[in-house]
Design a protein around this motif. Structure first.
Motif, PDB file in Angstrom:
ATOM      1  N   GLU A 170       0.833  -1.184   0.000  1.00 13.74           N
ATOM      2  CA  GLU A 170       0.000   0.000   0.000  1.00 13.74           C
ATOM      3  C   GLU A 170       0.874   1.242   0.000  1.00 13.74           C
ATOM      4  N   ARG A 171       0.283   2.363  -0.411  1.00 14.56           N
ATOM      5  CA  ARG A 171       1.047   3.596  -0.535  1.00 14.56           C
ATOM      6  C   ARG A 171       1.697   4.030   0.779  1.00 14.56           C
ATOM      7  N   PRO A 172       1.033   3.907   1.937  1.00 16.74           N
ATOM      8  CA  PRO A 172       1.715   4.309   3.179  1.00 16.74           C
ATOM      9  C   PRO A 172       2.986   3.500   3.418  1.00 16.74           C
ATOM     10  N   SER A 173       2.928   2.179   3.162  1.00 12.34           N
ATOM     11  CA  SER A 173       4.123   1.356   3.351  1.00 12.34           C
ATOM     12  C   SER A 173       5.211   1.770   2.380  1.00 12.34           C
ATOM     13  N   PHE A 174       4.820   2.071   1.133  1.00 15.71           N
ATOM     14  CA  PHE A 174       5.777   2.503   0.140  1.00 15.71           C
ATOM     15  C   PHE A 174       6.440   3.804   0.582  1.00 15.71           C
ATOM     16  N   SER A 175       5.642   4.719   1.100  1.00 12.97           N
ATOM     17  CA  SER A 175       6.195   5.999   1.540  1.00 12.97           C
ATOM     18  C   SER A 175       7.187   5.811   2.673  1.00 12.97           C
ATOM     19  N   ASN A 176       6.873   4.900   3.583  1.00  4.43           N
ATOM     20  CA  ASN A 176       7.783   4.663   4.709  1.00  4.43           C
ATOM     21  C   ASN A 176       9.101   4.065   4.245  1.00  4.43           C
ATOM     22  N   ALA A 177       9.072   3.351   3.100  1.00  2.00           N
ATOM     23  CA  ALA A 177      10.286   2.715   2.597  1.00  2.00           C
ATOM     24  C   ALA A 177      11.059   3.631   1.662  1.00  2.00           C
ATOM     25  N   LEU A 178      10.515   4.802   1.352  1.00  7.85           N
ATOM     26  CA  LEU A 178      11.129   5.709   0.389  1.00  7.85           C
ATOM     27  C   LEU A 178      12.091   6.672   1.061  1.00  7.85           C
ATOM     28  N   ASP A 179      13.227   6.897   0.414  1.00 10.94           N
ATOM     29  CA  ASP A 179      14.209   7.859   0.916  1.00 10.94           C
ATOM     30  C   ASP A 179      14.759   8.609  -0.292  1.00 10.94           C
ATOM     31  N   CYS A 180      14.882   9.901  -0.184  1.00 16.20           N
ATOM     32  CA  CYS A 180      15.370  10.720  -1.305  1.00 16.20           C
ATOM     33  C   CYS A 180      16.816  11.134  -1.152  1.00 16.20           C
ATOM     34  N   TRP A 209      17.291 -11.224   2.469  1.00 18.50           N
ATOM     35  CA  TRP A 209      16.438 -12.179   1.756  1.00 18.50           C
ATOM     36  C   TRP A 209      15.095 -11.556   1.380  1.00 18.50           C
ATOM     37  N   ASN A 210      14.685 -11.751   0.115  1.00 16.42           N
ATOM     38  CA  ASN A 210      13.367 -11.338  -0.374  1.00 16.42           C
ATOM     39  C   ASN A 210      13.129  -9.834  -0.188  1.00 16.42           C
ATOM     40  N   THR A 211      14.162  -9.054  -0.412  1.00 13.70           N
ATOM     41  CA  THR A 211      14.043  -7.594  -0.329  1.00 13.70           C
ATOM     42  C   THR A 211      14.263  -6.997  -1.711  1.00 13.70           C
ATOM     43  N   LEU A 212      13.348  -6.105  -2.104  1.00 12.54           N
ATOM     44  CA  LEU A 212      13.447  -5.421  -3.380  1.00 12.54           C
ATOM     45  C   LEU A 212      13.922  -3.987  -3.159  1.00 12.54           C
ATOM     46  N   VAL A 213      14.925  -3.573  -3.922  1.00  9.60           N
ATOM     47  CA  VAL A 213      15.403  -2.190  -3.894  1.00  9.60           C
ATOM     48  C   VAL A 213      15.135  -1.581  -5.262  1.00  9.60           C
ATOM     49  N   LEU A 214      14.544  -0.389  -5.247  1.00 11.03           N
ATOM     50  CA  LEU A 214      14.295   0.369  -6.466  1.00 11.03           C
ATOM     51  C   LEU A 214      14.999   1.712  -6.357  1.00 11.03           C
TER      52      LEU A 214
END
Length: 474
Positions: free
Chosen positions: A7-17, A163-168
């Motif tokens: 979900e977008r909240p989880s994505f935002s928490n994983a985002l760093d600029c 393990w099983n971690t995606l980095v973009l």
């Protein structure tokens, strides 16, 4: 196969600029059994060793047409629903282009600093399938800051694979990163990686580094050679043999070049003296240390003076046949060609040339005779992690490397825009390496890895090696 709903909240928490936009999604695939089967299929693939100035690791073939069920299932999900969702999040229409492969990094494997920018790449991704991993195992994804010229500066964030971690991360002019050298001798850093394609970000004008200052020789006579150089290399007949071999092979390595007592003194002072070493980058071009010449001891300064001296320029001319000193004879072939052209002209033209243009010819001859060859040089210290990468440079006539220790990276010469190595020069104690290089030949120093020192005879004390690196121009 089902990808974990994000979900977008989880994505935002994983985002760093910082230092550039990137995202970390843990437990990316919802089925643990699927992940294990995917890993099994990947490990059964054929991997090919890849090694050049930038990297050393094993890579699979392109996975866009593989039919194994778990590889195909992940590919379909990544470049289908996930790609559409990612495009919506970014506000960019991502193309359906499939660009994915598998990489295995093992002991001493590395991918050095680069930005991933190629036409069409918009978002890079890496899915890790690794055993329990610590930063001490190496293999981290290191992110760099950039300066005002969009050149990488320093590592500010290191992502440890899990393990099983995606980095973009967004591919941009500032997305400089590296995979640090794998230090574990028993773990495999397995990952799937690739790019989602779309409209590229605007790229700033290419930054061009300032030229390294060149200088002519300093006025020192052959007394300096007699003091420093092994007498065998001052013998004229032996110099002729060296020149013949150099002209045949465009390179030669002269062992035991300095007198033994001089070499030992310089080597000892390099290790013991309080020399100020300055880190030289940027890391997308090089990573090494260069001595501040104002801080070197007298014997090291004297060795530098030798390599910069008029007598040494003349000696190099005798070794190579290159015109590195105005006293060197001109190229006989050029003179013969000019004579042949003149003889084929009518007698009137020959007379006119002999009289009317005599002053012009004399001036041209004098200018050629008095042209002063130049050089530029550095005293470098190499330790674990040091390297240089291929980048545009100027044509040199002769590269000179004097090694002062026997451990470390080797120098490779390659043709411009070609992968095949033309020549590899390995460091050797008290050795003078001479290499002829034109504008179509580039060089790099291969990454000095952990094994270089751990396998050395005295790894407890040998943590660096040194060289005097000079480039001479006709």
């Amino acid at each position: 196969m089902r990808i974990l709903e994000v979900e977008r909240p989880s994505f935002s928490n994983a985002l760093d600029c910082h230092p550039f936009p990137h995202c970390i999604i843990k437990n990316f695939l919802s089925s643990e059994a699927f992940v294990e089967n995917l890993q099994r299929e990947l490990l059964e693939l054929n991997f090919h060793e890849k090694s050049n100035d930038l990297y050393k690791f094993k890579q699979s073939e392109d996975l866009k047409k593989r039919t194994e069920p778990y590889i195909a299932g992940l590919r379909t999900a990544l470049f289908g629903r996930f790609r559409s969702w990612l495009g919506d999040v970014l506000g960019v229409e991502l193309e359906p282009t499939v660009d994915i492969s598998c990489a295995r990094y093992e002991y001493t494997d590395v991918l050095l600093c680069h930005d991933d920018e190629l036409e069409g790449r918009r978002v890079a991704f890496i899915l890790y399938l690794v055993p329990p991993w610590q930063s001490s195992d190496g293999g981290t994804l290191d992110l760099y800051t950039t300066d005002s010229n969009f050149q990488p500066q320093s590592i500010v964030k290191s992502l440890v694979p899990s393990w099983n971690t995606l980095v973009l991360f967004e591919v941009s002019p500032v997305s400089f990163h590296q995979v640090s050298e794998v230090l574990s001798q028993d773990k495999c850093r397995l990952s799937l990686g690739g790019w989602f394609h779309g409209p590229s970000l605007e790229r700033p004008p290419r930054y061009i580094e300032p030229l390294v200052p060149r200088s002519p020789h300093i006025p020192r006579d052959e007394t300096l050679l007699l003091e420093w150089v092994n007498p065998v290399y001052l013998d004229i007949s032996y110099q002729e043999q060296i020149q013949e071999e150099f002209e045949d092979n465009s390179e030669i390595q002269l062992k035991d070049f300095l007198k033994e007592e001089k070499f030992r003194e310089v080597n000892e002072q390099l290790r013991l003296s309080q020399i100020q070493w300055m880190k030289r980058g940027p890391p997308n071009k090089r990573c090494c240390e260069v001595a501040s010449l104002e801080t070197v001891p007298q014997c090291v300064s004297a060795c530098w003076e030798l390599l910069h001296s008029e007598a040494f320029f003349l000696l190099l001319s005798n070794f190579t046949g290159l015109r590195l000193h105005y006293l060197c004879p001109a190229d006989d072939d050029d003179d013969n060609d000019e004579d042949k052209v003149r003889k084929n002209k009518p007698e009137e033209e020959r007379d006119e040339e002999a009289t009317g243009s005599s002053s012009e010819s004399a001036n041209a001859s004098r200018e050629k005779e008095l042209s002063t060859p130049v050089c530029c040089g550095e005293l470098r210290r190499w330790s674990h992690g040091g390297y240089t990468l291929l980048h545009d440079g100027e044509a040199a006539r002769a590269d000179i490397i004097t090694y002062c220790s026997e451990f470390g990276g080797f120098t490779c010469y390659v043709a411009n825009e070609e992968d095949e190595e033309l020549l590899t020069v390995y460091p050797e104690d008290n050795s003078l390496a001479l290499v002829y290089r034109d504008k179509e030949t580039l060089k790099f120093v291969k990454h000095v890895n952990h094994k270089s020192f751990s396998d050395s005879a005295d790894s407890s004390t040998c943590r660096a090696f040194y060289d005097f690196s000079f480039v001479y121009y006709e």
